[in-house]
Motif scaffolding. Structure first.
Motif, PDB file in Angstrom:
ATOM      1  N   THR A   1       0.837  -1.196   0.000  1.00 32.85           N
ATOM      2  CA  THR A   1       0.000   0.000   0.000  1.00 32.85           C
ATOM      3  C   THR A   1       0.874   1.249   0.000  1.00 32.85           C
ATOM      4  O   THR A   1       2.054   1.199   0.366  1.00 32.85           O
ATOM      5  N   CYS A   2       0.274   2.340  -0.404  1.00 32.64           N
ATOM      6  CA  CYS A   2       0.836   3.673  -0.244  1.00 32.64           C
ATOM      7  C   CYS A   2      -0.176   4.470   0.563  1.00 32.64           C
ATOM      8  O   CYS A   2      -1.386   4.297   0.380  1.00 32.64           O
ATOM      9  N   ILE A   3       0.304   5.307   1.458  1.00 32.93           N
ATOM     10  CA  ILE A   3      -0.591   6.115   2.287  1.00 32.93           C
ATOM     11  C   ILE A   3      -0.190   7.581   2.140  1.00 32.93           C
ATOM     12  O   ILE A   3       0.986   7.921   2.258  1.00 32.93           O
ATOM     13  N   LEU A   4      -1.194   8.411   1.893  1.00 31.75           N
ATOM     14  CA  LEU A   4      -1.012   9.859   1.900  1.00 31.75           C
ATOM     15  C   LEU A   4      -1.404  10.341   3.290  1.00 31.75           C
ATOM     16  O   LEU A   4      -2.510  10.063   3.756  1.00 31.75           O
ATOM     17  N   TRP A   5      -0.491  11.046   3.943  1.00 29.82           N
ATOM     18  CA  TRP A   5      -0.678  11.476   5.327  1.00 29.82           C
ATOM     19  C   TRP A   5      -0.861  12.986   5.414  1.00 29.82           C
ATOM     20  O   TRP A   5      -0.213  13.731   4.692  1.00 29.82           O
ATOM     21  N   ASP A   6      -1.709  13.419   6.331  1.00 28.56           N
ATOM     22  CA  ASP A   6      -1.774  14.812   6.748  1.00 28.56           C
ATOM     23  C   ASP A   6      -0.877  14.908   7.974  1.00 28.56           C
ATOM     24  O   ASP A   6      -1.211  14.388   9.044  1.00 28.56           O
ATOM     25  N   ILE A   7       0.260  15.536   7.827  1.00 31.38           N
ATOM     26  CA  ILE A   7       1.245  15.572   8.911  1.00 31.38           C
ATOM     27  C   ILE A   7       0.759  16.423  10.079  1.00 31.38           C
ATOM     28  O   ILE A   7       1.121  16.169  11.224  1.00 31.38           O
ATOM     29  N   THR A   8      -0.077  17.399   9.812  1.00 28.51           N
ATOM     30  CA  THR A   8      -0.552  18.268  10.897  1.00 28.51           C
ATOM     31  C   THR A   8      -1.426  17.504  11.886  1.00 28.51           C
ATOM     32  O   THR A   8      -1.443  17.830  13.071  1.00 28.51           O
ATOM     33  N   THR A   9      -2.141  16.480  11.398  1.00 28.55           N
ATOM     34  CA  THR A   9      -3.009  15.697  12.279  1.00 28.55           C
ATOM     35  C   THR A   9      -2.459  14.294  12.550  1.00 28.55           C
ATOM     36  O   THR A   9      -2.891  13.636  13.489  1.00 28.55           O
ATOM     37  N   GLY A  10      -1.541  13.829  11.709  1.00 27.46           N
ATOM     38  CA  GLY A  10      -1.032  12.470  11.831  1.00 27.46           C
ATOM     39  C   GLY A  10      -1.988  11.426  11.273  1.00 27.46           C
ATOM     40  O   GLY A  10      -1.789  10.233  11.493  1.00 27.46           O
ATOM     41  N   LEU A  11      -3.005  11.871  10.539  1.00 20.74           N
ATOM     42  CA  LEU A  11      -4.020  10.954  10.030  1.00 20.74           C
ATOM     43  C   LEU A  11      -3.811  10.642   8.552  1.00 20.74           C
ATOM     44  O   LEU A  11      -3.281  11.448   7.801  1.00 20.74           O
ATOM     45  N   ARG A  12      -4.296   9.457   8.163  1.00 21.21           N
ATOM     46  CA  ARG A  12      -4.263   9.060   6.762  1.00 21.21           C
ATOM     47  C   ARG A  12      -5.303   9.847   5.985  1.00 21.21           C
ATOM     48  O   ARG A  12      -6.456   9.933   6.402  1.00 21.21           O
ATOM     49  N   THR A  13      -4.897  10.405   4.855  1.00 18.60           N
ATOM     50  CA  THR A  13      -5.817  11.104   3.961  1.00 18.60           C
ATOM     51  C   THR A  13      -6.360  10.133   2.920  1.00 18.60           C
ATOM     52  O   THR A  13      -7.546  10.137   2.622  1.00 18.60           O
ATOM     53  N   SER A  14      -5.475   9.302   2.371  1.00 21.30           N
ATOM     54  CA  SER A  14      -5.845   8.314   1.354  1.00 21.30           C
ATOM     55  C   SER A  14      -4.964   7.091   1.489  1.00 21.30           C
ATOM     56  O   SER A  14      -3.801   7.196   1.894  1.00 21.30           O
ATOM     57  N   VAL A  15      -5.530   5.939   1.131  1.00 20.48           N
ATOM     58  CA  VAL A  15      -4.767   4.690   1.065  1.00 20.48           C
ATOM     59  C   VAL A  15      -4.887   4.174  -0.353  1.00 20.48           C
ATOM     60  O   VAL A  15      -5.990   4.074  -0.895  1.00 20.48           O
ATOM     61  N   PHE A  16      -3.741   3.864  -0.955  1.00 22.48           N
ATOM     62  CA  PHE A  16      -3.703   3.360  -2.318  1.00 22.48           C
ATOM     63  C   PHE A  16      -3.210   1.921  -2.303  1.00 22.48           C
ATOM     64  O   PHE A  16      -2.240   1.609  -1.633  1.00 22.48           O
ATOM     65  N   GLY A  17      -3.895   1.057  -3.044  1.00 16.99           N
ATOM     66  CA  GLY A  17      -3.412  -0.301  -3.226  1.00 16.99           C
ATOM     67  C   GLY A  17      -4.020  -1.346  -2.342  1.00 16.99           C
ATOM     68  O   GLY A  17      -3.797  -2.519  -2.572  1.00 16.99           O
ATOM     69  N   ALA A  18      -4.781  -0.983  -1.336  1.00 12.67           N
ATOM     70  CA  ALA A  18      -5.317  -1.979  -0.410  1.00 12.67           C
ATOM     71  C   ALA A  18      -6.232  -2.970  -1.114  1.00 12.67           C
ATOM     72  O   ALA A  18      -6.198  -4.160  -0.834  1.00 12.67           O
ATOM     73  N   ASN A  19      -7.040  -2.505  -2.065  1.00 16.87           N
ATOM     74  CA  ASN A  19      -7.965  -3.385  -2.771  1.00 16.87           C
ATOM     75  C   ASN A  19      -7.635  -3.485  -4.251  1.00 16.87           C
ATOM     76  O   ASN A  19      -8.452  -3.896  -5.052  1.00 16.87           O
TER      77      ASN A  19
END
Length: 143
Positions: A116-134
């Motif tokens: 997978t690839c994950i796009l992160w919002d560094i200000t919150t530490g949360l995942r914005t998008s996940v690529f490749g999981a499905n």
């Protein structure tokens, strides 16, 4: 002697960050070859590193499945170590690559051995998008 696994330049091309299996990120002045920072890592098994577009922070990841971010302007602790600013956890496998979104210090993308690839919002530490999981590679391979 430890192998250097990754390096990255600041946008101005005047500094380099290198990641090696000695458990440190080293920030170098590319013009003088002098070390400006030696960042002790939470996990020595690092595989990737990246400078933020502003050059104010560095990110790294590796076999601990976490991407750690360090603000180079933060004060060091009593032992002279730079503290981790944020740890991005969410991969189920090693972090093989990390890269900041161009012209943004607030978003970073990581890739992993968990496919997978994950796009992160560094200000919150949360995942914005996940690529490749499905993602079904079989559909890509058929003509």
């Amino acid at each position: 002697m430890c192998m250097v696994y990754s390096l990255d330049w600041t946008p101005e091309k005047n500094r380099i960050v290198s990641a090696s299996q000695d458990g440190r990120l080293i920030v170098w002045n590319a013009l003088t070859s002098q070390k400006t920072h030696a960042v002790k890592l939470p996990c020595a098994w690092v595989m990737t590193c990246a400078f933020s577009p502003s050059g104010q922070s560095v990110a790294c990841g590796g076999l601990d499945s976490v991407c750690s971010i360090f603000n180079l302007n933060s004060p060091t602790d009593k032992d002279g170590n730079l503290p981790v600013s944020i740890m991005l956890s969410g991969h189920k496998g090693y972090v093989s690559s990390c890269q900041y979104v161009p012209d943004e210090d607030t978003h970073l993308i990581t890739s992993s051995g968990d496919q997978t690839c994950i796009l992160w919002d560094i200000t919150t530490g949360l995942r914005t998008s996940v690529f490749g999981a499905n993602f079904n590679l079989g559909t890509l391979l058929t003509c």
